[in-house]
Design a protein around this motif. Structure first.
Motif, PDB file in Angstrom:
ATOM      1  N   ALA A   1       4.456  10.549  -0.887  1.00  0.00           N
ATOM      2  CA  ALA A   1       5.337   9.443  -0.487  1.00  0.00           C
ATOM      3  C   ALA A   1       6.805   9.807  -0.684  1.00  0.00           C
ATOM      4  N   ALA A   2       7.127  10.526  -1.755  1.00  0.00           N
ATOM      5  CA  ALA A   2       8.512  10.937  -2.000  1.00  0.00           C
ATOM      6  C   ALA A   2       8.981  11.935  -0.946  1.00  0.00           C
ATOM      7  N   ALA A   3       8.064  12.750  -0.446  1.00  0.00           N
ATOM      8  CA  ALA A   3       8.411  13.735   0.575  1.00  0.00           C
ATOM      9  C   ALA A   3       8.576  13.099   1.949  1.00  0.00           C
ATOM     10  N   SER A   4       7.909  11.976   2.195  1.00  0.00           N
ATOM     11  CA  SER A   4       7.929  11.388   3.531  1.00  0.00           C
ATOM     12  C   SER A   4       8.783  10.123   3.657  1.00  0.00           C
ATOM     13  N   ASN A   5       9.425   9.702   2.577  1.00  0.00           N
ATOM     14  CA  ASN A   5      10.281   8.513   2.618  1.00  0.00           C
ATOM     15  C   ASN A   5      11.633   8.846   1.998  1.00  0.00           C
TER      16      ASN A   5
ATOM     17  N   PHE B   1       9.359   2.538 -15.852  1.00  0.00           N
ATOM     18  CA  PHE B   1       9.279   2.130 -14.452  1.00  0.00           C
ATOM     19  C   PHE B   1      10.350   1.091 -14.205  1.00  0.00           C
ATOM     20  N   PRO B   2      10.946   1.137 -13.034  1.00  0.00           N
ATOM     21  CA  PRO B   2      10.597   1.916 -11.864  1.00  0.00           C
ATOM     22  C   PRO B   2      11.060   3.367 -11.963  1.00  0.00           C
ATOM     23  N   MET B   3      10.460   4.163 -11.099  1.00  0.00           N
ATOM     24  CA  MET B   3      10.905   5.525 -10.846  1.00  0.00           C
ATOM     25  C   MET B   3      11.377   5.530  -9.404  1.00  0.00           C
ATOM     26  N   VAL B   4      12.620   5.925  -9.199  1.00  0.00           N
ATOM     27  CA  VAL B   4      13.180   5.907  -7.850  1.00  0.00           C
ATOM     28  C   VAL B   4      13.482   7.341  -7.419  1.00  0.00           C
ATOM     29  N   PHE B   5      12.965   7.687  -6.258  1.00  0.00           N
ATOM     30  CA  PHE B   5      13.178   9.008  -5.676  1.00  0.00           C
ATOM     31  C   PHE B   5      14.050   8.857  -4.435  1.00  0.00           C
ATOM     32  N   VAL B   6      15.039   9.718  -4.304  1.00  0.00           N
ATOM     33  CA  VAL B   6      15.881   9.763  -3.115  1.00  0.00           C
ATOM     34  C   VAL B   6      15.755  11.166  -2.541  1.00  0.00           C
ATOM     35  N   LYS B   7      15.256  11.232  -1.317  1.00  0.00           N
ATOM     36  CA  LYS B   7      14.999  12.511  -0.654  1.00  0.00           C
ATOM     37  C   LYS B   7      14.199  13.447  -1.550  1.00  0.00           C
ATOM     38  N   GLY B   8      13.190  12.896  -2.219  1.00  0.00           N
ATOM     39  CA  GLY B   8      12.285  13.681  -3.035  1.00  0.00           C
ATOM     40  C   GLY B   8      12.761  13.985  -4.440  1.00  0.00           C
ATOM     41  N   THR B   9      13.972  13.561  -4.787  1.00  0.00           N
ATOM     42  CA  THR B   9      14.529  13.826  -6.116  1.00  0.00           C
ATOM     43  C   THR B   9      14.507  12.553  -6.946  1.00  0.00           C
ATOM     44  N   LEU B  10      13.974  12.637  -8.144  1.00  0.00           N
ATOM     45  CA  LEU B  10      13.978  11.486  -9.045  1.00  0.00           C
ATOM     46  C   LEU B  10      15.412  11.213  -9.487  1.00  0.00           C
ATOM     47  N   VAL B  11      15.879   9.991  -9.226  1.00  0.00           N
ATOM     48  CA  VAL B  11      17.253   9.626  -9.605  1.00  0.00           C
ATOM     49  C   VAL B  11      17.291   8.666 -10.782  1.00  0.00           C
ATOM     50  N   GLY B  12      16.132   8.190 -11.254  1.00  0.00           N
ATOM     51  CA  GLY B  12      16.097   7.320 -12.423  1.00  0.00           C
ATOM     52  C   GLY B  12      15.477   5.982 -12.122  1.00  0.00           C
ATOM     53  N   GLY B  13      15.970   4.972 -12.848  1.00  0.00           N
ATOM     54  CA  GLY B  13      15.445   3.618 -12.742  1.00  0.00           C
ATOM     55  C   GLY B  13      16.487   2.653 -12.206  1.00  0.00           C
ATOM     56  N   GLN B  14      16.338   1.390 -12.546  1.00  0.00           N
ATOM     57  CA  GLN B  14      17.190   0.344 -11.992  1.00  0.00           C
ATOM     58  C   GLN B  14      18.667   0.558 -12.305  1.00  0.00           C
ATOM     59  N   THR B  15      18.998   0.796 -13.551  1.00  0.00           N
ATOM     60  CA  THR B  15      20.400   0.970 -13.934  1.00  0.00           C
ATOM     61  C   THR B  15      21.008   2.183 -13.246  1.00  0.00           C
TER      62      THR B  15
END
Length: 122
Positions: free
Chosen positions: A33-37, A91-105
């Motif tokens: 999902a991180a690779a395709s979104n 959680f949450p874990m947020v990925f941007v273009k496959g890279t984990l960028v962190g959580g809500q803050t």
């Protein structure tokens, strides 16, 4: 500094397969999902931070895909595989273009600074 992970040579051969495959399906689902979104939010029910980051992304006009794994009362063992894989403790874990960028803050900081739009190439 790289994150410490127990070397495979330090695992007894009898348990290596169990370590390699335990809840591997949830990790593979998130990897795919991180690779395709462009933006992926991995969360859990009942967690206000998961709802908060999704609202923040929506308010910023950033489309995202959401995967939800259980709640405070279910699937915590399966979610632990994601924590071990990423090294991210919450959680949450947020990925941007496959890279984990962190959580809500962390995502709110990226939105406020304009960096999220730059990461997405907008």
């Amino acid at each position: 500094m790289p994150r410490q992970v127990l070397e495979e040579s330090r695992l007894h051969p009898a348990i290596r397969e169990k370590v390699a495959t335990l809840n591997a399906d949830i990790v593979h689902n998130v990897q795919a999902a991180a690779a395709s979104n462009p933006v992926l939010v991995v969360g859990m029910a009942q967690n206000p931070h998961c709802r908060g980051v999704r609202r923040a992304l929506e308010a910023a006009g950033v489309a995202h895909h959401y995967l939800e794994y259980g709640s405070y009362f279910s699937l915590w063992r399966r979610r632990a595989a994601l924590k071990m894989w990423t090294g991210w403790p919450t959680f949450p874990m947020v990925f941007v273009k496959g890279t984990l960028v962190g959580g809500q803050t962390d995502v709110q900081r990226l939105i406020d600074s304009g960096e999220l739009k730059r990461l997405l190439g907008e």
